[in-house]
Scaffold this active site. Structure first.
Site, PDB file in Angstrom:
ATOM      1  N   PRO A  50     -89.656  42.924 -24.583  1.00 58.90           N
ATOM      2  CG  PRO A  50     -90.924  42.352 -22.715  1.00 58.90           C
ATOM      3  CD  PRO A  50     -90.333  43.499 -23.442  1.00 58.90           C
ATOM      4  CD  GLU A  51     -90.177  41.387 -30.255  1.00 59.68           C
ATOM      5  OE1 GLU A  51     -91.163  40.692 -30.573  1.00 59.68           O
ATOM      6  OE2 GLU A  51     -90.035  42.561 -30.622  1.00 59.68           O
ATOM      7  CG  HIS A 103     -89.976  51.188 -11.869  1.00 55.99           C
ATOM      8  ND1 HIS A 103     -90.818  52.250 -12.146  1.00 55.99           N
ATOM      9  CD2 HIS A 103     -88.714  51.690 -11.898  1.00 55.99           C
ATOM     10  CE1 HIS A 103     -90.083  53.341 -12.358  1.00 55.99           C
ATOM     11  NE2 HIS A 103     -88.816  53.023 -12.214  1.00 55.99           N
ATOM     12  NE  ARG A 114     -90.933  52.862 -22.256  1.00 59.53           N
ATOM     13  CZ  ARG A 114     -90.716  52.854 -23.557  1.00 59.53           C
ATOM     14  NH1 ARG A 114     -89.808  52.036 -24.060  1.00 59.53           N
ATOM     15  NH2 ARG A 114     -91.402  53.633 -24.348  1.00 59.53           N
ATOM     16  NE  ARG A 155    -102.622  40.689 -45.024  1.00 67.73           N
ATOM     17  CZ  ARG A 155    -102.738  40.384 -43.719  1.00 67.73           C
ATOM     18  NH1 ARG A 155    -103.561  39.454 -43.306  1.00 67.73           N
ATOM     19  NH2 ARG A 155    -102.026  41.046 -42.841  1.00 67.73           N
TER      20      ARG A 155
END
Ligand code: ZN
Length: 273
Positions: free
Chosen positions: A2-3, A91, A109, A154
């Site tokens: 999931p983003e 789960h 997971r 950077r």
């Protein structure tokens, strides 16, 4: 995984079912996921009203009068609203009960997290998981300037500067690849060498792509909140992501894949410089 868009769509999906509702019970079926669950979670939440649902980066924040519940979906987690009494499957690790409905957290997971932050411990923005997060990209009026200033000095590649999350949150691997393509920036370009003008195009691409993903996910909201157990993570059509050796949708050249920071980056060498 999931983003940001999936997490935001989840927030919008659960909000009407839990905001203003009183928690009637909490069931935990294991000790924890990535970290142990708060041991007193049922006592902490029972009888309390969910005042708000918010999102910071990929963390969902359920606001109560005495603190906030932080939920992270990890690699594979999802939240669903179900009628009370639906038997849990393997789960399904936590149920937060709201009378005739249950908000169920499923995470095969087990990289997800459920943590409690009490108001007496200070501002939630100072929580150790949140305090070093970059700005929220959506609704940020000066995202380009923040990217420009945040990357001076950077030498790291722009793709990795985006993924680091300390300048801007929510630009995961998929959205970094896609927004760099849309703005024509080669993913290996040193972040410090990119001009303000190019960061303006990148910022616009990030905001447009994330907003479109949320909108598309919103249209499949029923899958998220269904009783059928569909995971609901939405597949979009990408320009370069996961399209190695396929023709660029803009110029026809083969999409290339490189590895940066152990993550695959997809780009078009002709369209991105
Ligand atoms: Zn191309």
């Amino acid at each position: 995984m999931p983003e940001l868009p999936e997490v935001e769509v989840t927030r919008r999906g659960i909000a009407p079912h839990i905001e203003g509702r009183t928690v009637t019970g909490v069931v935990t079926r294991r000790e924890g996921l990535r970290w142990p669950f708060p041991s007193d979670l049922p006592a902490l939440l029972a009888g309390r009203v969910v005042r708000s649902t918010a999102r910071r980066g990929k963390y969902l924040l359920l606001g109560f009068d005495h603190g906030a519940l932080l939920i992270h979906l990890g690699m594979s987690g999802h939240l669903r609203i179900l009628p009370a009494g639906v038997p849990p499957l393997k789960h399904d690790h936590i149920d937060i009960e709201f009378g005739t409905q249950v908000m169920r957290f499923t995470d095969p997971r087990r990289f997800g997290a459920v943590l409690w932050h009490a108001d007496v411990d200070g501002d939630i923005e100072q929580h150790w998981l949140l305090r070093s997060l970059g700005v929220e990209p959506l609704g940020c009026a000066d995202l380009a300037e923040r990217l420009y200033r945040g990357t001076r000095g950077r030498g790291v590649a722009i793709k990795q500067a985006l993924l680091a999350g300390d300048i801007v949150v929510g630009v995961g691997n998929i959205y970094a690849c896609e927004s760099l393509f849309e703005s024509g920036i080669h993913p290996n370009t040193a972040a410090k060498r990119i001009s303000r003008e190019r960061y303006l195009r990148l910022a616009q691409a990030i905001q447009r792509i994330l907003a479109a993903a949320i909108e598309q996910g919103g249209s499949s909201l029923r899958d998220f909140i269904g009783v059928d157990g569909a995971s609901g993570y939405f597949q979009q059509s990408y320009f370069v992501y996961d399209r190695e050796a396929e023709p660029c949708r803009q110029c026809g050249a083969s999409v290339r894949r490189i590895v940066q920071g152990q993550r695959s980056t997809f780009y078009c060498a002709r369209c991105q410089h």
